[in-house]
Design an enzyme around this catalytic site. Structure first.
Site, PDB file in Angstrom:
ATOM      1  CB  CYS A  16      -0.887  -0.086   1.022  1.00 28.26           C
ATOM      2  SG  CYS A  16      -1.905   1.405   1.835  1.00 28.26           S
ATOM      3  CB  CYS A  43       0.753   1.378   4.210  1.00 25.91           C
ATOM      4  SG  CYS A  43      -0.922   0.860   4.264  1.00 25.91           S
TER       5      CYS A  43
END
Length: 110
Positions: A31, A34
């Site tokens: 991600c 992230c």
């Protein structure tokens, strides 16, 4: 601070039974949001070395993330003695994380 997302998630009851300050972070290694948040999170955690940090890989149908109603990554759930105190979704700066950590733990004095 934990650096890798755990692929195996603990049962929700185990999270709710944790004593002391804990941050449960939901996300994935792939991600982009992230990955972008990791330096911010790491910097904020420097002042809170005693806070337990659980990084849990999340995804569709994963029971722990669903029990916390996670919709976007990363989601950080700040808990004290098994109770949610604060939550951040896709934090944008270190101060957001630092402020939430201060709600569950006293920062190191400088």
């Amino acid at each position: 601070m934990t650096t890798e997302y755990a692929r195996t998630e603990p049962p929700r009851a185990d999270i709710d039974d944790l004593a002391g300050p804990t941050v449960v972070e939901f996300g994935t290694d792939w991600c982009g949001f992230c990955r972008a948040a990791q330096p911010l999170i790491a910097q904020a955690f420097q002042e809170h070395p005693g806070v337990r940090h659980l990084k849990i890989e999340d995804g569709s149908g994963r029971p722990l993330g669903r029990s916390f109603r996670v919709k976007l990554w990363p989601t950080l759930v700040f808990m004290l003695d098994g109770k949610e105190v604060a939550r951040l979704v896709r934090p944008q700066d270190t101060s957001e994380v630092r402020d939430a950590l201060a709600l569950i733990d006293k920062p190191l004095s400088r």
